[in-house]
Design an enzyme around this catalytic site. Sequence first.
Site, PDB file in Angstrom:
ATOM      1  N   LYS A  60      29.531 -53.317  -1.788  1.00 41.71           N
ATOM      2  CA  LYS A  60      30.553 -53.266  -2.842  1.00 41.71           C
ATOM      3  C   LYS A  60      29.873 -52.947  -4.165  1.00 41.71           C
ATOM      4  O   LYS A  60      28.829 -53.537  -4.491  1.00 41.71           O
ATOM      5  CB  LYS A  60      31.279 -54.618  -2.910  1.00 41.71           C
ATOM      6  N   SER A  69      40.238 -56.859  -3.864  1.00 41.95           N
ATOM      7  CA  SER A  69      39.520 -55.798  -4.540  1.00 41.95           C
ATOM      8  C   SER A  69      38.442 -55.127  -3.689  1.00 41.95           C
ATOM      9  O   SER A  69      38.022 -54.023  -4.026  1.00 41.95           O
ATOM     10  CB  SER A  69      38.860 -56.357  -5.795  1.00 41.95           C
ATOM     11  N   SER A 111      39.903 -61.398  -2.430  1.00 40.15           N
ATOM     12  CA  SER A 111      39.417 -60.016  -2.430  1.00 40.15           C
ATOM     13  C   SER A 111      38.597 -59.602  -1.212  1.00 40.15           C
ATOM     14  O   SER A 111      38.272 -58.430  -1.058  1.00 40.15           O
ATOM     15  CB  SER A 111      38.590 -59.752  -3.690  1.00 40.15           C
TER      16      SER A 111
END
Lengths: 483, 509, 95
Positions: free
Chosen positions: B94, B174, B198
């Site tokens: 990420k 997210s 997320s």
Amino acid sequence: MGYSLEGATGAWEVVVGLEVHAQVISESKLFSGASATYGGAPNAHVSFVDAGFPGMLPVINRECVAQAVRTGLGLKAKINHWSRFDRKNYFYADLPNGYQISQFAHPVVGTGVVEIELADGTLKEIGITRLHLEQDAGKSMHDQHPSKSVIDLNRAGVALMEIVSEPDIRSPEEAGAYVRKLRQILRYLGTCDGNMEEGSMRADVNVSVRKAGEEFRTRCEIKNVNSVRFVMHAVEAEARRQIEVWESGRTVVQETRLYDPARGETRSMRSKEDAHDYRYFPEPDLLPLVLDEAWVKALAEKLPELPDEKRKRFCVQYGISFYDAGVLVVDQVTADFYETVAKGRDAKLAANWVMGDFFAALNRMGTTIDTSPVTAANLGALLDLIADATINGKIAKEVFEAMVETGQAPDVIVEEKGLRQVTDTGAIEAAVAAVIAANADKVAEYKGGKEKLFGFFVGQVMKAMARKGNPAIVNEEVKRQLQ
Amino acid sequence: MSKAVTGKPAAAPAARTELCGLTIAQAAAGLEARKFSAVELTRAHLAAIEALDSRLNAFITVTPELALEQAAAADLRLATGDGRTLTGIPLAIKDLFCTEGVRTTAASRILEPFTPPYESTVTAQLKDSGAVFLGKANLDEFAMGSSNMTSGFGPVENPWQRRGSNVKLVPGGSSGGSAAAVAARMAMGATGTDTGGSIRQPASFCGLAGIKPTYGRCSRYGIVAFASSLDQAGPLARTVEDCAILLGAMAGFDAKDSTSAERPVPYFRGAVTAGVRGKRIGIPAEYRMPGMPEEIEALWQRGVRWLKSEGAEIVDISLPHTKYGLPVYYIVAPAEASSNLARYDGVRFGARIDGEDLIDMYERTRAAGFGAEVKRRIMIGTYVLSAGYYDAYYLKAQKVRALILRDFEQAFAKVDAILTPTAPSAAFGMGEKMDDPIKMYLNDVFTVPASLAGVPAMSVPAGLSEEGLPLGLQVIGRHFDEETVFAVSGALEQAADFRSKPAVMAKGA
Amino acid sequence: MSLDAATVRRIAKLARIRVEEEEVAVLAAELNGILGYVAQLDEVDVTGVEPLSGGAQMAMRLRDDVVTDGEMAEKILANAPERSGDFFTVPKVVE
Ligand SMILES: [Mg+2]
Ligand SMILES: [Zn+2]
């Protein structure tokens, strides 16, 4: 009758509270492993944590906490075994995170007290509200580049103790005495070097004025005053300004101001005015600071003797005056010097020598105890030579001057210069006889009742003996031969 | 590496994208047995990225050279029998994890030019375990979102599609890029971060397993902060076991994070097959929300039956403050974010827009550098902390947060784990729920309470919606009891036997 | 508590985000929507409840006082949008 300032409407009382920022003595910063040393090439003493890089996290330095606790103990203050860090949010070019990590709601040290002494010998207690730990900011410089301000983050993250006083101070003199006393305590403790020129100690001065018996009126905060003298000047200048404002029918507005030493006046810092909503909230990157009882106790046990206690002890142990003791405990080095000289000797005589000839010599040479050519051991040895009658007091002064010049031990100087005092009664008898023989007229005057001449005979004998005669024996012999 | 035996001049060998279909556990065994090389495995994934990512946009930055270098190093290790847990396993990271020398953007234009000179602890540990990094995965800007629509580098498309429909769906957020990359078989696993859901919500939307461990289990050092008291790193992968393998490498005490827990890391992989016999599983009444789709309720009931038949005891419990989780979250997280994001001021790193003076520079830089959702949250956070409002909003929220934690503590006195749906719906279409921030926030209604309490929680793919989209079940455990979470999740995974695959994925995988 | 245009401007100023005039009304509406939503917390009785501020419930570890970091000005400045020598630079600040 206390200090007051006379205005058109009568006398005004001055009310002052101080927030002193004292830089903690430590190797590394409060929340990072970068060096806390003053100076250095630009941005050299900076870690990614100090520069507020993404993902960087604070980790607290044990020694900085210990220093705050020591200081709290030295201020006879309450140590809070549970405290917490908060974020104080504001934007400034030298504040990398956009917030300062500080202790707002729960400081590590609570209320305490500092005793100050005024010129007339009056003692007064100034209350301490709190002491908390926080980070210093970096440095913006506005004169290094034609069109830009430049930023150096070497100071960013260095540990500060903010020491807040109660509004107990009532005059510029008291404000000055308070800052000096606080600095003395910090230096004794070894928690801050108190060096105001380098900015390791600076004061925010809160000033208001009022008529006798009134509630407090609006105060103004004068930021970052960096000498004792300026603190005193700033208090007076700001008080006079506020009196003028009130007396002209206007109102003092609460604001932060700056002291301009060149003009001797304070002026408004409008640039900081709009950012007064600091949005404090608990720092989520840190956990509560919980102090172990035993750890605090161990710090307390290792605390050095502080100036107030030392001063009292000196009075009792050495039989010297409260005033003299105050002079001798001015700092740890002086106090230690005195004690080395005084121990096992005539302590009053030691005090006279240290405060008299020794201080005068340091002054004359523009030097300090640390670099003084006369060591405490040698000054003590000089006192020993007086005590065992090897030399007399007059000769001792001469020996001392030689010590200042050469750094040599007093016995060496006495031997080399042959300054040992003469106690041989035969030699003294002869010298007295010679003086009496040479001054028949004076002898007649003396015997005729002019007793003041006794000193003249003693002086002449000492002169003849190159000042080495034992003064007691010389006195006796002059008296005897004049009878 | 296999060489062509036809006698023809050796061209670049065709990438074996079928390898992309393996789980991490399978691939690690294959590498160990030298059935294929780490370079082959990495090439296969790079080829899948090459083929699919111009469409899915799961990556912000792809680092093929670095990946192949790491893969070659992995092969050397494997050859000497020196392989570690993840040696040669290609992962997506990420883009919230700082990676030394590789651009890290947090999907924000304000960090577009930022290359960290340091490595996050979690990625450093993954590297130490031998993992290969394919690149930096897309996300909602600064991890603020549940759809990946707020990314400053464009939205991510979910590799799944509704049956008989071409409508582009969101992967959730997210960690949407991470989820899409793993679902489309462009990576074997990925790192995510979870602040209010997320990891779990995109895992649910993309048919993956994903765990948010206990707050303090993984170091936050080097992860771009969103809300410090909530942020936790965790893995997304296609199986519960793969998540256990990844978390084992990511977790552990770190002296650089004051909130990191000084505890040993258990052998998570061993917990996956421990079973649920005798375990007490709580079913919280308050997660049955008005307006929740029937199929979500049905999925939940299926989960209950599966666990019961595996020997678990089902216990009805109450988490009375559940409905206040979202309001608390939407005060606490923006408040912390408004402060955490103050450092993006154009002075020391990142983008800068010049201005007339310092303040003008700040204002222009931040106005241009942050997207709408980030600005909204900074504004809300600034407001709830401002003079006169702190007590009514922030302090109140902290107190209700304490009540939410107390709910969990009371529940865990009675049960070993809690079972809930992960999200109130399946993946939705791009552009849906965009008109009203609150509608978007409701995605996190089931995931936020565990975040506020700091307890571990995992999403497991448990079935398909009527439209053919994956749906997840959430397992919540006690603080630092990820082992039970893995055990329950492992049992659910077994029972659900989820084999469906997304519409868009690596060829042959 | 409803947020007006002036408050939006004040908050934007505090947050150092430039807001154009035409954005103010939209922002006010959005922020009011969120504030209205979180207002449901008003109904929770929190009498006697201690606020929970952190994610972890333990006491803080303390680090040894040793210099382990710094002396890397080049890395500190490598990402700077603008610099002068080893200083960061910003528009001139007049105090
Ligand atoms: Mg102040
Ligand atoms: Zn301060």
